[in-house]
Write a protein that holds these residues in place. Structure first.
Motif, mmCIF file in Angstrom:
data_model
loop_
_atom_site.group_PDB
_atom_site.id
_atom_site.type_symbol
_atom_site.label_atom_id
_atom_site.label_comp_id
_atom_site.label_asym_id
_atom_site.label_seq_id
_atom_site.Cartn_x
_atom_site.Cartn_y
_atom_site.Cartn_z
ATOM 1 N N ASP B 257 0.784 -1.170 0.088
ATOM 2 C CA ASP B 257 -0.188 -0.096 -0.046
ATOM 3 C C ASP B 257 0.795 1.103 -0.158
ATOM 4 O O ASP B 257 2.275 1.161 -0.156
ATOM 5 N N ARG B 258 0.432 2.386 -0.009
ATOM 6 C CA ARG B 258 0.901 3.825 -0.147
ATOM 7 C C ARG B 258 1.930 3.795 0.882
ATOM 8 O O ARG B 258 3.141 4.196 0.693
ATOM 9 N N ALA B 259 1.548 3.498 2.250
ATOM 10 C CA ALA B 259 2.318 3.502 3.372
ATOM 11 C C ALA B 259 3.801 2.669 3.319
ATOM 12 O O ALA B 259 4.912 3.168 3.574
ATOM 13 N N ALA B 260 3.250 1.428 2.805
ATOM 14 C CA ALA B 260 4.543 0.508 2.282
ATOM 15 C C ALA B 260 5.451 1.207 1.544
ATOM 16 O O ALA B 260 6.770 1.031 1.589
ATOM 17 N N LEU B 261 5.134 1.525 0.380
ATOM 18 C CA LEU B 261 5.768 2.040 -0.687
ATOM 19 C C LEU B 261 6.633 3.299 -0.197
ATOM 20 O O LEU B 261 7.733 3.408 -0.549
ATOM 21 N N ALA B 262 6.019 4.356 0.856
ATOM 22 C CA ALA B 262 6.859 5.204 1.367
ATOM 23 C C ALA B 262 7.820 4.875 1.896
ATOM 24 O O ALA B 262 8.967 5.471 2.226
ATOM 25 N N LEU B 263 7.851 3.612 2.756
ATOM 26 C CA LEU B 263 8.862 3.009 3.619
ATOM 27 C C LEU B 263 10.015 2.802 2.804
ATOM 28 O O LEU B 263 11.216 2.624 3.377
ATOM 29 N N ILE B 264 9.754 2.270 1.633
ATOM 30 C CA ILE B 264 11.043 2.011 0.585
ATOM 31 C C ILE B 264 11.166 2.851 -0.523
ATOM 32 O O ILE B 264 11.695 2.452 -1.537
ATOM 33 N N SER B 265 10.860 3.947 -0.558
ATOM 34 C CA SER B 265 10.992 4.811 -1.565
ATOM 35 C C SER B 265 12.318 5.193 -2.046
ATOM 36 O O SER B 265 12.716 5.310 -3.307
ATOM 37 N N ASP B 266 13.309 5.004 -1.087
ATOM 38 C CA ASP B 266 14.683 5.062 -1.653
ATOM 39 C C ASP B 266 15.252 3.659 -2.369
ATOM 40 O O ASP B 266 16.168 3.710 -3.061
ATOM 41 N N LEU B 267 14.642 2.712 -2.456
ATOM 42 C CA LEU B 267 14.904 1.324 -2.871
ATOM 43 C C LEU B 267 14.078 1.061 -4.401
ATOM 44 O O LEU B 267 14.182 -0.065 -4.907
ATOM 45 N N THR B 268 13.137 1.882 -4.731
ATOM 46 C CA THR B 268 12.407 1.968 -5.760
ATOM 47 C C THR B 268 12.423 3.083 -6.561
ATOM 48 O O THR B 268 12.800 4.170 -6.153
ATOM 49 N N PRO B 269 11.883 2.827 -7.862
ATOM 50 C CA PRO B 269 12.134 4.130 -8.867
ATOM 51 C C PRO B 269 11.161 4.986 -8.537
ATOM 52 O O PRO B 269 11.075 6.152 -9.182
ATOM 53 N N ARG B 270 10.043 4.771 -7.778
ATOM 54 C CA ARG B 270 8.940 5.799 -7.629
ATOM 55 C C ARG B 270 8.915 6.311 -5.868
ATOM 56 O O ARG B 270 9.056 5.466 -5.180
ATOM 57 N N ALA B 271 8.914 7.445 -5.934
ATOM 58 C CA ALA B 271 8.980 8.155 -4.408
ATOM 59 C C ALA B 271 7.359 7.922 -3.924
ATOM 60 O O ALA B 271 7.438 7.652 -2.554
ATOM 61 N N ALA B 272 6.302 7.865 -4.652
ATOM 62 C CA ALA B 272 5.115 7.773 -4.287
ATOM 63 C C ALA B 272 4.018 7.094 -5.218
ATOM 64 O O ALA B 272 4.389 7.449 -6.372
ATOM 65 N N ALA B 273 3.355 6.347 -4.529
ATOM 66 C CA ALA B 273 2.157 5.680 -5.480
ATOM 67 C C ALA B 273 1.242 5.181 -4.595
ATOM 68 O O ALA B 273 1.138 5.141 -3.484
ATOM 69 N N GLY B 274 -0.085 5.104 -5.119
ATOM 70 C CA GLY B 274 -1.264 4.870 -4.513
ATOM 71 C C GLY B 274 -1.016 3.023 -3.696
ATOM 72 O O GLY B 274 -1.568 2.844 -2.988
ATOM 73 N N ALA B 275 -0.437 2.445 -4.815
ATOM 74 C CA ALA B 275 -0.311 1.003 -4.459
ATOM 75 C C ALA B 275 0.553 0.416 -5.422
ATOM 76 O O ALA B 275 0.845 0.845 -6.516
ATOM 77 N N ALA B 276 1.007 -0.768 -5.069
ATOM 78 C CA ALA B 276 1.949 -1.429 -6.191
ATOM 79 C C ALA B 276 1.818 -3.082 -5.934
ATOM 80 O O ALA B 276 1.186 -3.554 -4.886
ATOM 81 N N LEU B 277 2.096 -3.870 -7.331
ATOM 82 C CA LEU B 277 2.214 -5.107 -7.002
ATOM 83 C C LEU B 277 3.574 -5.521 -7.463
ATOM 84 O O LEU B 277 4.150 -5.075 -8.263
ATOM 85 N N PHE B 278 3.900 -6.675 -6.944
ATOM 86 C CA PHE B 278 5.335 -7.103 -7.268
ATOM 87 C C PHE B 278 4.908 -8.676 -7.816
ATOM 88 O O PHE B 278 4.455 -9.336 -6.886
ATOM 89 N N VAL B 279 5.228 -9.044 -9.044
ATOM 90 C CA VAL B 279 5.287 -10.204 -9.365
ATOM 91 C C VAL B 279 6.771 -11.135 -9.821
ATOM 92 O O VAL B 279 7.305 -10.068 -10.487
ATOM 93 N N GLU B 280 6.714 -12.108 -9.811
ATOM 94 C CA GLU B 280 7.741 -13.061 -10.597
ATOM 95 C C GLU B 280 7.145 -13.919 -11.547
ATOM 96 O O GLU B 280 6.280 -14.704 -11.309
ATOM 97 N N GLN B 281 7.385 -13.709 -12.716
ATOM 98 C CA GLN B 281 6.832 -14.370 -13.851
ATOM 99 C C GLN B 281 8.016 -15.527 -14.327
ATOM 100 O O GLN B 281 8.901 -14.993 -15.004
#
Lengths: 257, 467
Positions: B257-281
């Motif tokens: 969720d947004r709060a989880a993404l805010a915790l890791i904004s230095d480790l992903t290309p996006r500083a903020a987003a409403g939500a995200a999915l991570f999948v391994e295909q």
């Protein structure tokens, strides 16, 4: 301006377990997963940023077999516009440098970025040779780079916390140190767009580099593992006694105290 | 036998931060030594707590007096036939994977603690992880077990071995939801000892299956809001269920969720987003086919290709995994700094109930971080109280969430287990038949209730009366 960047396909050191060829005169490439030399990723990123700031075209160049050409394609998703794959055997640094210099000349690069070292042979030889062959200045191990399109400023850490700043006029060969930039994240959109980008394959002949020019001046005679480290020693006894013995050994035997 | 309190002190806590007590520590090197310890404990009525790497979040490794039996000296990999690995229970999952990787294979379960946890711990808790969306939990990969029963008897259980006729059968209603809450409705003798949290026996050696390594592409899809992420997860799950080797057939679907993404904004290309999915295909059809199909899916649900971070090599995947694992680690850091307890859910619900659970998670009365295994409808809501009052509110809310999850056919614990911290709720929410039959099995195998006493449930009668 055309911005050149040299890319070498090197073993993925995170997952590769090296095996030597049967004659111990090389690495068994069949056992190795190859990827973009990590320092070249900083070079690619710097080239992409320079293009974003000043316009132009980023052209990545590699010398090697079909596998190297495939690795070169990986850079097309992270800011490179076009690839040039020189289909030739990497015999030694000078031969590779002659081929890269020929590409730089025929493309008319205004600047050439390279990694400071390739993680396979650790030679750090090719970029300086290319600069020499081209008659360009060369700044190595660069941690900050800027240009106005005609002149450049490059910083390098020279040890002891001292930063050396080099300025000059383009063209120039720059080798990238870790810290020069943070390579960008790969986007799905860019991966898809990269599929439409072109890697041109050229031969030494088409570049006007003769077989004689490519004759190696360095030959690799044998590869071997470094000698095994002697086994560690355990000093038994209670702590005070063991500490005394350790100090004695460090003083009398290892002679480090 | 080790009686030095300073040594024992290292064995009294697990990741739950409960602190137990114990009088002695054993570090046996053979199953026969384990058996001798349990025989003596059974004769003397001494409680025994098996101890692995103590990464459980449930307090199951925290002893309540008596003896600790650590399997740390039984860490040999005994054999490998190209598929099945035989290993002692104390071997680390990381060591197991290192061996398998050299043969181009891997052990499918990937609990968050895989770098530090042991095979025995994974079996005792039926550990799962992000990839269990595709591969299931540890249970599915266990072929055989050497177990020391609480009476000191040694048994070897192989897949298909019938459960002895005089062992009470666990009565458990079938469920569509991944669950680690209580004993399994065992199909064979191996099943009995997977996920029993060290209450029915001590596994000393296991034979587990492996899979050939499959290359994967990682996709981290930034979405404008939860709705887009949920739609994408639903579509991907439908596709994966329809064709497990299709162009869209992820092996994990993780939500942030947004709060989880805010915790890791230095480790992903996006500083903020409403939500995200991570999948391994897994790449089973050529990379282009997978990327093209995912791109279509991204477009169809209203995300854009520019919002998708893609990892096609080891470096990129390592960066994604680092970002994913940083979420719980940073939540914990924040709580430790504030000196407040972590209140985290491990609930899972059936597909149809997920949307309502999402609403409930997002209505938490205290600040929270929501992330986890959306493919299995199994999110971890981490409640971050800022004061003692908020701790009480958070606990009450967690209880209400648990009740709602159970009410919709879900589970109290999808992967962490019950241990000590959730046994009161287990008692409250578990079907009465499950509790009665579980206690009967426990009583049959462990007449003195010596093994992991007080983990999962207490004896029905007060402990003194149960003897």
């Amino acid at each position: 301006m055309k911005i050149g960047v040299c890319v070498k396909s090197t073993p993925d050191t995170a997952i590769t377990r090296f095996k030597y060829t049967s004659g111990n005169d090389g690495i068994d490439a069949a056992q190795v997963k190859f990827t973009v030399n990590p320092y070249d990723e900083f070079a690619v990123e710097e080239a992409a940023r320079m293009k974003e700031a000043h316009g132009g075209e980023v052209v990545a160049v590699t010398v090697g077999d079909a596998g190297a050409g495939k690795v070169l394609r990986e850079t097309l998703a992270v800011g490179v516009d076009r690839g040039v794959h020189v289909d030739a055997v990497n015999t030694d640094s000078l031969a590779t440098a002659r081929l890269l210099a020929a590409v730089a000349r025929s493309e008319g690069f205004g600047v050439l970025f390279c990694g400071k070292v390739a993680v396979d042979d650790q030679a750090s030889a090719v970029p300086a040779m290319v600069a020499e062959l081209l008659g360009w200045p060369h700044v190595s191990v660069v941690t900050a780079f800027s240009t106005d399109g005609a002149t450049f400023t490059a910083s390098r850490a020279v040890g002891g916390g001292v930063e050396e700043v080099v300025t000059g006029a383009l063209p120039v060969v720059i080798t990238a140190e870790r810290g020069l930039n943070e390579p960008r994240y790969q986007k799905l959109k860019d991966i898809m767009a990269a599929k439409k980008k072109v890697v041109g394959v050229v031969t030494p002949e088409s570049l006007g580099v003769s077989a004689a020019d490519l004759a190696p001046v360095v030959t690799f005679s044998a590869y071997a593992d470094p000698p095994e480290r002697p086994k560690g020693r355990v000093i038994p006894g209670d702590a005070a006694e063991a500490a005394r013995e350790l100090v004695r050994l460090l003083r009398d035997e290892a002679k480090v105290l | 036998m080790e009686r030095d309190p300073d040594v024992i002190a290292g064995y009294l806590t697990d990741a739950s931060n409960l602190r137990g007590r114990a009088e002695a520590l054993f570090r046996p090197t053979t199953a026969h030594e384990v058996a001798a310890i349990l025989r003596r404990a059974q004769a003397d009525g001494v409680p025994v707590t098996p101890s692995a790497a103590r990464t459980a979040t449930t307090g199951s490794a925290c002893p309540d007096g008596g003896w600790i039996v650590s399997l740390e000296r039984m860490r040999a990999i005994v054999g490998f036939d190209g598929d099945v690995v035989a290993a002692q229970a104390g071997v680390g999952l990381a060591d197991l994977d290192a061996l398998l990787e050299g043969h181009g294979r891997f052990f499918p379960p990937d609990p968050t603690s895989w770098r530090s946890c042991t095979l025995g711990g994974a079996i005792a808790t039926d550990a799962s992880g992000a990839r269990s969306f595709r591969y299931g939990a540890t249970r599915r990969w266990v072929e055989a077990l050497d177990v020391v029963l609480p009476t000191g008897d040694l048994i070897r259980a192989r897949r298909g071995d019938p459960i002895p006729a005089d062992w009470p059968r666990v009565q458990r209603p079938p469920s569509a939801v991944k669950s680690a809450a209580g004993y399994a409705a065992a199909a064979d003798c191996v099943d009995v000892f997977v996920g029993q949290e060290g209450t029915l026996g001590i596994v000393t050696q296991a034979w587990v299956r492996s899979l050939p390594v499959v290359p994967v592409v990682g996709l981290f899809v930034f979405c404008p809001d939860r709705g887009v992420a949920a739609a994408m997860s639903d579509a991907a799950r439908r596709a994966a269920r329809a064709d497990a080797s299709g162009a869209v057939s992820p092996r994990c679907i993780e939500y942030f969720d947004r709060a989880a993404l805010a915790l890791i904004s230095d480790l992903t290309p996006r500083a903020a987003a409403g939500a995200a999915l991570f999948v391994e295909q897994p790449i089973v059809r050529g990379l282009d086919a997978h990327l093209g199909a995912w791109l279509e899916l991204v477009d169809a649900v209203g995300a854009t290709a520019d919002d998708v971070w893609a990892a096609t090599d080891r470096d990129g995947l390592d960066r994604m995994h680092a970002a994913r694992h940083a979420v719980p680690a940073r939540v914990n850091e924040r709580l430790v700094r504030a000196g407040l307890p972590k209140i985290g859910t491990d609930l899972a619900v059936p597909d149809a109930a997920m949307s309502r659970m999402f609403d409930a998670y997002e209505a938490a009365p205290v600040p929270s971080v929501l992330f986890g295994h959306l493919g299995d409808n199994h999110l971890h809501l981490n409640l971050l109280p800022r004061s003692v009052d908020e701790v009480a509110a958070a606990r009450a809310y967690h209880h209400a969430l648990a009740a709602a999850a159970i009410d919709s056919g879900g589970t109290l614990s999808a992967e962490h287990g019950i241990g000590r911290v959730k046994k009161a709720w287990f008692e409250e929410f578990a079907p009465p038949d499950l509790l009665v039959s579980s206690r009967a099995l426990k009583q049959r195998l462990d007449p003195g209730w010596i093994l992991s006493r007080g983990v999962m449930f207490d004896a029905a009668t007060p402990r003194g009366a149960a003897g």
